[in-house]
Design an enzyme around this catalytic site. Structure first.
Site, mmCIF file in Angstrom:
data_model
loop_
_atom_site.group_PDB
_atom_site.id
_atom_site.type_symbol
_atom_site.label_atom_id
_atom_site.label_comp_id
_atom_site.label_asym_id
_atom_site.label_seq_id
_atom_site.Cartn_x
_atom_site.Cartn_y
_atom_site.Cartn_z
ATOM 1 N N ASP A 92 -60.444 -34.635 -9.994
ATOM 2 C CA ASP A 92 -60.779 -33.295 -10.416
ATOM 3 C C ASP A 92 -60.769 -32.873 -11.662
ATOM 4 O OD1 ASP A 92 -61.751 -30.536 -10.142
ATOM 5 O OD2 ASP A 92 -59.713 -30.023 -9.212
ATOM 6 N N ASP A 113 -67.866 -30.689 -14.283
ATOM 7 C CA ASP A 113 -66.914 -30.776 -13.352
ATOM 8 C C ASP A 113 -67.296 -31.898 -12.306
ATOM 9 O OD1 ASP A 113 -64.834 -30.236 -11.336
ATOM 10 O OD2 ASP A 113 -65.978 -28.545 -10.390
#
Length: 511
Positions: free
Chosen positions: A110, A359
């Site tokens: 992440d 992301d």
């Protein structure tokens, strides 16, 4: 230092290779386990698209949430976004604990958060039924580990404790940890016996409670892998909606690359193998490369790749969300039509609003309402001119806005699409990265399947509305497939280069 420069690369079959100045790790897409159920029955693609579109919208919304519910017992909190269900999320394997008894853990990669954490026994996870539980090798669900026996609580006075609690002043940390009154008054908090207080993270509809610890973390799944001692991670004992754990790769001292710098040069990259929600596209892993020099990227692939170099766009500073990799999106091209992006996509204000976040944990790219509407209008106009008819049933099934009756043989009419970032960085997306064809059931329970294709971009809502603040857009991992994406923190930039990611894996794993 010398030891870190000869790190071992983890291969799919747990073979080790020596490399110079970089660490190579495989990323596994959880789609592989999602495509097959417990009875080895295929999961319909439109179901995966539906869950991925809902998750992308929810994650983008959490990035932009204005405030979190108050934490229990008066504790400190901050916003943290976490991947919550299977789909197009990527996992990597680490090992924790002493070399004689190191335990493997699989964590979501992440880039939108900056903390490395995993479940520790005793562990309670509420509302976790049906959520992804990948484990190394995906042979069994992961079991919560006891806190590693060689680990210890991080002291209250540690700068990493302050970093984990965001901007909480030392006196507040002392009070939460039970420091003596004189330490609170002076703000010293230097007693080694006072541990960092529990961390409480609020993220939309859930929360996470963990203790910050320091111990041995192996950069690989085998106990014999090279390890980093005194690595700071969080042991979570309570979670809502997240049974797995996260390897935070954001811009922060607690992130995995942040704790490895400067030994690995403050850079990392990954190259996501294109899958189009098909299991047969995921035979080999996606390479995650820590310490990769952008200048040497093409050299590992030979002369043919040297002409296919990186384009770079500068990172924007976000004072409220400093761990985000925010960049400036200036325009989107659909065919010959260049659409100017909303101003919010190209800047971040003092409150942390605006910019586009790169992301790895969000599936589809999210654009603010006005920009998305103009892109969708131009795309629909080009598709109508090429004779494609709308597939409204597929739109209902997937949650995507623009779907068409489509066959791969007729893809010449699909308009090209490119993203234009600051610094004259144009990223022309391969067609499969923004328009994907698949078989869709025409009606519930019907045997007939229709050839359709959908635009794989989503409406992220009003960038300046009352419902929240934060990033105006998100560049999702589906649009990053087939590119090596370099996060060059030292130089303050993100780079993109078209790659055959399986070839990149093969080339680097042989070194």
């Amino acid at each position: 230092m010398r030891l870190l420069c000869c790190l071992a690369a983890l291969l799919v079959l747990a073979l080790q290779h020596q490399c110079h100045g970089l660490l190579l790790l495989p990323l596994t897409n959880t789609l592989l386990s999602s495509l097959r159920g417990a009875n080895d029955t295929a999961t319909p693609v439109h179901h995966l698209l539906r869950s991925s579109s809902l998750r992308s919208a929810a994650r983008h919304g959490r990035h932009r949430a204005r405030r979190s519910p108050p934490p229990p017992h008066g504790g400190r909190h901050r916003q943290l976004s976490l991947p919550l269900s299977p789909g197009s999320d990527y996992t990597l394997s680490l090992s924790v604990g002493p070399a004689s008894a190191a335990a493997p853990v699989s964590l979501f990669l992440d880039t939108g958060s900056d903390l490395v954490w995993f479940p520790c026994a005793p562990f309670t996870c509420m509302l976790c039924e049906g959520k992804a539980t990948p484990s190394p090798g995906h042979s069994r669900p992961p079991l919560p580990l006891p806190p590693p026996p060689d680990s210890r609580r991080v002291p209250c006075a540690s700068p990493l404790c302050s970093a984990a609690h965001a901007s909480a002043p030392p006196s507040d940390l002392c009070a939460a940890a039970g420091c003596p009154l004189e330490d609170i008054e002076t703000g010293s908090c230097r007693g080694a016996s006072h541990a960092c207080p529990p961390l409480y993270y609020a993220y939309g509809d859930g929360s996470l409670v963990a203790h910050l610890r320091r111990g041995r973390v192996g950069l690989g799944a085998r106990a014999s892998s090279v390890a980093v001692d005194n690595f700071t991670f969080a042991c979570a004992h309570t979670a809502l909606g997240e049974p797995v754990g996260v390897a935070g790769f954001g811009r922060g001292p607690l992130s995995l690359p942040g704790q490895l710098a400067p030994q690995l040069s403050g850079r990392f990259s990954y190259c996501l193998v294109s899958h189009s929600f098909r299991a047969d596209r995921l035979i080999r892993p996606s390479p995650l490369i820590l310490g990769r020099s952008p200048d040497a990227a093409a050299a590992g692939l030979g002369a043919a790749a040297e002409a296919d170099g990186f384009v770079y766009t500068p990172l924007l500073h976000n004072p409220k969300h400093p761990y985000f990799y925010s960049v400036a999106l200036e325009a989107v091209s659909v065919g010959a039509t260049r659409i100017q992006a909303r101003p919010e996509l190209a800047r971040v204000d003092r409150a942390g609003n605006g910019g586009m976040v790169v992301d790895s944990g969000t599936t589809f790219t999210m654009l603010p309402n006005e920009t998305y509407a103009r892109v969708a209008e131009a795309f629909a106009r080009a598709m109508a001119a090429a004779g494609f008819g709308r597939a409204e049933r597929a739109e209902e099934q997937t949650g995507l806005t623009l779907c068409y009756h489509y066959a791969a043989a007729s893809d010449r009419g699909v308009p090209p699409l490119a993203l234009h970032f600051r610094g004259n960085a144009t990223v022309a997306l391969p067609r499969r990265n923004y328009f994907m064809g698949f078989k869709s059931e025409e009606a519930a329970g019907a045997e007939r399947k229709d050839d359709v294709g959908c635009l794989m971009l989503m409406n992220g809502g009003d960038a300046s509305g009352e419902e929240g603040d934060g990033p105006a857009g998100t560049l999702g991992n589906f649009q990053q497939q087939g590119f090596e994406v370099v996060y060059d923190v030292d130089a303050g930039r993100v780079g993109f280069a078209r790659r055959r990611c399986t070839d990149l894996w093969d080339s680097l794993s042989r070194r």
